[in-house]
Motif scaffolding. Structure first.
Motif, PDB file in Angstrom:
ATOM      1  N   ILE A 102       0.808  -1.158   0.188  1.00  0.00           N
ATOM      2  CA  ILE A 102       0.043  -0.034  -0.059  1.00  0.00           C
ATOM      3  C   ILE A 102       0.893   1.202   0.112  1.00  0.00           C
ATOM      4  O   ILE A 102       0.653   2.121  -0.712  1.00  0.00           O
ATOM      5  N   GLY A 103       1.993   1.277   0.905  1.00  0.00           N
ATOM      6  CA  GLY A 103       2.661   2.530   0.998  1.00  0.00           C
ATOM      7  C   GLY A 103       3.433   2.646  -0.352  1.00  0.00           C
ATOM      8  O   GLY A 103       3.637   3.792  -0.992  1.00  0.00           O
ATOM      9  N   VAL A 104       4.155   1.619  -0.868  1.00  0.00           N
ATOM     10  CA  VAL A 104       4.794   1.788  -2.386  1.00  0.00           C
ATOM     11  C   VAL A 104       3.922   2.269  -3.387  1.00  0.00           C
ATOM     12  O   VAL A 104       4.297   3.280  -4.089  1.00  0.00           O
ATOM     13  N   VAL A 105       2.874   1.674  -3.491  1.00  0.00           N
ATOM     14  CA  VAL A 105       1.822   2.133  -4.397  1.00  0.00           C
ATOM     15  C   VAL A 105       1.438   3.599  -4.258  1.00  0.00           C
ATOM     16  O   VAL A 105       1.528   4.382  -5.350  1.00  0.00           O
ATOM     17  N   ILE A 106       0.940   4.037  -3.013  1.00  0.00           N
ATOM     18  CA  ILE A 106       0.639   5.326  -2.727  1.00  0.00           C
ATOM     19  C   ILE A 106       1.876   6.186  -3.273  1.00  0.00           C
ATOM     20  O   ILE A 106       1.463   7.310  -4.117  1.00  0.00           O
ATOM     21  N   ALA A 107       3.162   5.900  -2.996  1.00  0.00           N
ATOM     22  CA  ALA A 107       4.117   6.757  -3.246  1.00  0.00           C
ATOM     23  C   ALA A 107       4.352   6.945  -4.753  1.00  0.00           C
ATOM     24  O   ALA A 107       4.353   7.869  -5.442  1.00  0.00           O
ATOM     25  N   PHE A 108       3.915   5.680  -5.450  1.00  0.00           N
ATOM     26  CA  PHE A 108       4.244   5.750  -7.067  1.00  0.00           C
ATOM     27  C   PHE A 108       2.982   6.513  -7.387  1.00  0.00           C
ATOM     28  O   PHE A 108       3.218   7.231  -8.565  1.00  0.00           O
ATOM     29  N   LEU A 109       1.954   6.518  -6.904  1.00  0.00           N
ATOM     30  CA  LEU A 109       0.829   7.331  -7.527  1.00  0.00           C
ATOM     31  C   LEU A 109       1.073   8.803  -7.323  1.00  0.00           C
ATOM     32  O   LEU A 109       0.854   9.671  -8.308  1.00  0.00           O
ATOM     33  N   LEU A 110       1.481   9.180  -6.067  1.00  0.00           N
ATOM     34  CA  LEU A 110       1.882  10.525  -5.972  1.00  0.00           C
ATOM     35  C   LEU A 110       2.869  11.132  -6.766  1.00  0.00           C
ATOM     36  O   LEU A 110       2.824  12.231  -7.530  1.00  0.00           O
ATOM     37  N   ILE A 111       3.753  10.309  -7.088  1.00  0.00           N
ATOM     38  CA  ILE A 111       5.055  10.657  -7.826  1.00  0.00           C
ATOM     39  C   ILE A 111       4.530  10.795  -9.353  1.00  0.00           C
ATOM     40  O   ILE A 111       5.047  11.888 -10.123  1.00  0.00           O
ATOM     41  N   THR A 112       3.699   9.880  -9.849  1.00  0.00           N
ATOM     42  CA  THR A 112       3.587  10.072 -11.380  1.00  0.00           C
ATOM     43  C   THR A 112       2.024  10.720 -11.439  1.00  0.00           C
ATOM     44  O   THR A 112       1.609  10.846 -12.523  1.00  0.00           O
ATOM     45  N   SER A 144     -16.453   5.645   2.254  1.00  0.00           N
ATOM     46  CA  SER A 144     -14.815   5.031   1.841  1.00  0.00           C
ATOM     47  C   SER A 144     -13.908   5.490   3.005  1.00  0.00           C
ATOM     48  O   SER A 144     -12.614   4.687   3.072  1.00  0.00           O
ATOM     49  N   LEU A 145     -14.275   6.360   4.065  1.00  0.00           N
ATOM     50  CA  LEU A 145     -13.370   6.396   5.290  1.00  0.00           C
ATOM     51  C   LEU A 145     -13.543   4.900   6.089  1.00  0.00           C
ATOM     52  O   LEU A 145     -12.577   4.461   6.734  1.00  0.00           O
ATOM     53  N   THR A 146     -14.721   4.446   6.052  1.00  0.00           N
ATOM     54  CA  THR A 146     -14.806   3.214   6.725  1.00  0.00           C
ATOM     55  C   THR A 146     -13.997   2.324   6.082  1.00  0.00           C
ATOM     56  O   THR A 146     -13.365   1.286   6.930  1.00  0.00           O
ATOM     57  N   VAL A 147     -13.759   2.211   4.899  1.00  0.00           N
ATOM     58  CA  VAL A 147     -12.754   1.220   4.428  1.00  0.00           C
ATOM     59  C   VAL A 147     -11.622   1.331   4.523  1.00  0.00           C
ATOM     60  O   VAL A 147     -10.643   0.461   5.063  1.00  0.00           O
ATOM     61  N   ALA A 148     -11.111   2.628   4.732  1.00  0.00           N
ATOM     62  CA  ALA A 148      -9.862   2.867   5.270  1.00  0.00           C
ATOM     63  C   ALA A 148      -9.423   2.379   6.630  1.00  0.00           C
ATOM     64  O   ALA A 148      -8.557   1.624   7.139  1.00  0.00           O
ATOM     65  N   PHE A 149     -10.382   2.325   7.621  1.00  0.00           N
ATOM     66  CA  PHE A 149     -10.473   1.984   8.938  1.00  0.00           C
ATOM     67  C   PHE A 149     -10.423   0.516   8.875  1.00  0.00           C
ATOM     68  O   PHE A 149      -9.686  -0.150   9.588  1.00  0.00           O
ATOM     69  N   VAL A 150     -11.330  -0.249   8.074  1.00  0.00           N
ATOM     70  CA  VAL A 150     -11.374  -1.711   7.907  1.00  0.00           C
ATOM     71  C   VAL A 150      -9.846  -2.010   7.643  1.00  0.00           C
ATOM     72  O   VAL A 150      -9.411  -3.199   8.489  1.00  0.00           O
ATOM     73  N   ILE A 151      -9.362  -1.364   6.739  1.00  0.00           N
ATOM     74  CA  ILE A 151      -8.012  -1.844   6.337  1.00  0.00           C
ATOM     75  C   ILE A 151      -6.628  -1.780   7.358  1.00  0.00           C
ATOM     76  O   ILE A 151      -5.975  -2.659   7.669  1.00  0.00           O
ATOM     77  N   LEU A 152      -6.947  -0.430   8.016  1.00  0.00           N
ATOM     78  CA  LEU A 152      -6.193  -0.255   9.090  1.00  0.00           C
ATOM     79  C   LEU A 152      -6.027  -1.270  10.169  1.00  0.00           C
ATOM     80  O   LEU A 152      -5.004  -1.841  10.816  1.00  0.00           O
ATOM     81  N   VAL A 153      -7.533  -1.708  10.666  1.00  0.00           N
ATOM     82  CA  VAL A 153      -7.647  -2.502  11.523  1.00  0.00           C
ATOM     83  C   VAL A 153      -7.066  -3.778  11.009  1.00  0.00           C
ATOM     84  O   VAL A 153      -6.521  -4.671  12.059  1.00  0.00           O
ATOM     85  N   GLY A 154      -7.328  -4.381   9.896  1.00  0.00           N
ATOM     86  CA  GLY A 154      -6.925  -5.640   9.378  1.00  0.00           C
ATOM     87  C   GLY A 154      -5.468  -5.721   9.681  1.00  0.00           C
ATOM     88  O   GLY A 154      -4.734  -6.737  10.045  1.00  0.00           O
ATOM     89  N   VAL A 155      -4.508  -4.710   9.112  1.00  0.00           N
ATOM     90  CA  VAL A 155      -3.178  -4.664   8.941  1.00  0.00           C
ATOM     91  C   VAL A 155      -2.660  -4.841  10.462  1.00  0.00           C
ATOM     92  O   VAL A 155      -1.754  -5.525  10.626  1.00  0.00           O
ATOM     93  N   LEU A 162      -6.570   4.678   1.306  1.00  0.00           N
ATOM     94  CA  LEU A 162      -6.095   5.372   2.428  1.00  0.00           C
ATOM     95  C   LEU A 162      -5.765   6.529   2.091  1.00  0.00           C
ATOM     96  O   LEU A 162      -5.769   7.913   2.732  1.00  0.00           O
ATOM     97  N   MET A 163      -5.062   6.963   0.867  1.00  0.00           N
ATOM     98  CA  MET A 163      -4.673   8.109   0.524  1.00  0.00           C
ATOM     99  C   MET A 163      -5.454   9.161   0.153  1.00  0.00           C
ATOM    100  O   MET A 163      -5.089  10.580   0.307  1.00  0.00           O
ATOM    101  N   LEU A 183      -7.435  11.843   8.730  1.00  0.00           N
ATOM    102  CA  LEU A 183      -6.371  11.057   9.384  1.00  0.00           C
ATOM    103  C   LEU A 183      -5.277  11.849  10.076  1.00  0.00           C
ATOM    104  O   LEU A 183      -5.058  11.469  11.239  1.00  0.00           O
ATOM    105  N   LYS A 184      -4.952  12.646   9.296  1.00  0.00           N
ATOM    106  CA  LYS A 184      -4.006  13.783   9.769  1.00  0.00           C
ATOM    107  C   LYS A 184      -4.732  14.418  11.176  1.00  0.00           C
ATOM    108  O   LYS A 184      -4.054  14.590  12.299  1.00  0.00           O
ATOM    109  N   GLN A 185      -5.861  14.988  10.896  1.00  0.00           N
ATOM    110  CA  GLN A 185      -6.580  15.810  12.122  1.00  0.00           C
ATOM    111  C   GLN A 185      -7.012  15.018  13.169  1.00  0.00           C
ATOM    112  O   GLN A 185      -7.087  15.457  14.212  1.00  0.00           O
ATOM    113  N   GLU A 186      -7.495  13.728  12.858  1.00  0.00           N
ATOM    114  CA  GLU A 186      -8.278  12.860  14.036  1.00  0.00           C
ATOM    115  C   GLU A 186      -7.198  11.843  14.468  1.00  0.00           C
ATOM    116  O   GLU A 186      -7.785  10.600  14.790  1.00  0.00           O
ATOM    117  N   TRP A 187      -5.997  11.808  14.193  1.00  0.00           N
ATOM    118  CA  TRP A 187      -5.110  10.527  14.030  1.00  0.00           C
ATOM    119  C   TRP A 187      -5.223  10.153  15.725  1.00  0.00           C
ATOM    120  O   TRP A 187      -5.180   8.866  15.950  1.00  0.00           O
TER     121      TRP A 187
END
Lengths: 234, 111
Positions: free
Chosen positions: A41-51, A148-159, B74-75, B81-85
């Motif tokens: 997830i980290g590498v892909v996010i970095a790649f998307l930001l760079i490109t 979509s925020l819930t999805v982010a939390f679900v992933i965080l909890v899972g990881v 997540l991105m 996430l930053k505000q309510e971390w």
């Protein structure tokens, strides 16, 4: 150049290659901290930001990967079937532990977030954090959270569950496949289940059961519990 | 051919699950219903183990990977996430530990 990079081919290849390499890295160093999902997830996010690529583009380019999420949940039924006799033998206790786990999860995440000053939308989005993505999205949507925020939390909890879950359970003396599987499945859904799959098919089966039961129970309980908590707290 | 048949069974169960979820308004996702249908189908011998085994094992072994596209999302929530971390991370970690403890200890009792 941009059209070439922003394509299903490149994004799917990138995702698969980074995932394979980070899995190798974890096998070499044998520490749960090098979680392949987290690294990818980290590498892909970095790649998307760079490109300079949007998430929407990446999401539609990699649908061929996420498509298999639902079939993989269905496949847990196969693992469950192999351990049906053991499940039947312990049915009452399993249901009791799942009811208690689901209630504990919703109540605790909601009140702790409230005490630490989270916004209402964040609290509601957090409530179904321990269940598998499709159910979590539904609960969040229904109750006025941000799906979509819930999805982010679900992933965080899972990881997090995948990285620290097993070590914590060992610490409190929980070792057998039934207890480990059910508690990790109920806490960290498919990612928690995947993290113990190497320990044996019985671990996967009970992980799948924990995830399914917690999903079902939370889907039914969460709307009522959230309504009640909102009434009390606001 | 064997794999194609197996994949077709999984997609069929998925569709059946989605249809049931759609028409009954059960608070369950199509995939969870599909999973329960697979258990029932195998138990009643409507589905043979050999017709789902290989694809099931493939899917189970690679489950974590299918989450990656959703995880990259997540991105999009950098700001929240930053505000309510603090509330988010404390709530997630403590609540996770509580669930593990409650379920783990109830299951361990007398087993």
């Amino acid at each position: 150049m941009k059209e070439l990079i922003n394509s299903p081919l490149v994004h799917v290849c990138l995702t698969l290659i980074v995932f394979i390499l980070s899995k190798k890295l974890q096998q070499k160093y044998k520490t749960p901290l090098l979680n392949p999902i987290l690294i990818t997830i980290g590498v892909v996010i970095a790649f998307l930001l760079i490109t300079d690529t949007s998430y929407e583009d990446y999401e539609s380019n990699t649908q061929i990967i996420s498509f298999w999420l639902a079939p993989s949940v269905i496949a847990l039924g196969y693992a469950l079937y192999s351990f049906l006799e053991e499940i039947k033998a312990d049915f009452k206790k399993i249901i009791l532990s799942m009811l208690a786990g689901s209630l504990t999860g919703i109540l605790s995440v909601f009140t702790i977030a409230y005490l630490f000053g989270a916004s209402k939308a964040t609290m509601i989005s957090l409530a179904p954090k321990s269940v598998t993505t499709p159910i979590a999205i539904e609960v969040s949507n229904q109750m006025g959270g941000i799906p979509s925020l819930t999805v982010a939390f679900v992933i965080l909890v899972g990881v997090l569950g995948a990285i620290f879950g097993q070590a914590y359970l060992k610490l409190i003396g929980v070792n057998d496949s039934k207890s480990v599987g059910l508690s990790l499945g109920a806490t960290a859904h498919a990612l928690g289940t995947a993290s113990i799959s190497e320990k044996g098919p019985d671990f996967s089966a009970f992980g799948g059961l924990g995830m399914a039961l917690n999903g079902v129970i939370t889907a039914i309980l969460a709307p009522w519990v959230i309504k009640l908590l909102l009434l009390i707290l606001y | 051919m064997i794999l194609i048949k197996q994949i077709a069974i999984f997609l069929g169960l998925w569709f059946l699950g989605e249809s049931i979820s759609f028409y009954t308004h059960l608070p369950l996702s199509g995939s969870i219903i599909g999973m329960l249908l697979l258990v029932v189908g195998l138990e009643l011998k409507l589905i043979k183990t050999k017709d789902v085994k290989d694809v099931a094992n493939f899917l189970l072994n690679n489950m974590a990977m299918f989450f990656i596209p959703a995880g990259v999302g997540l991105m999009c929530h950098y700001r929240v996430l930053k505000q309510e971390w603090l509330p988010i991370s404390v709530a997630i970690v403590l609540s996770g530990l509580l669930i593990l403890t409650v379920v783990g200890l109830i299951m361990k009792k007398r087993s």
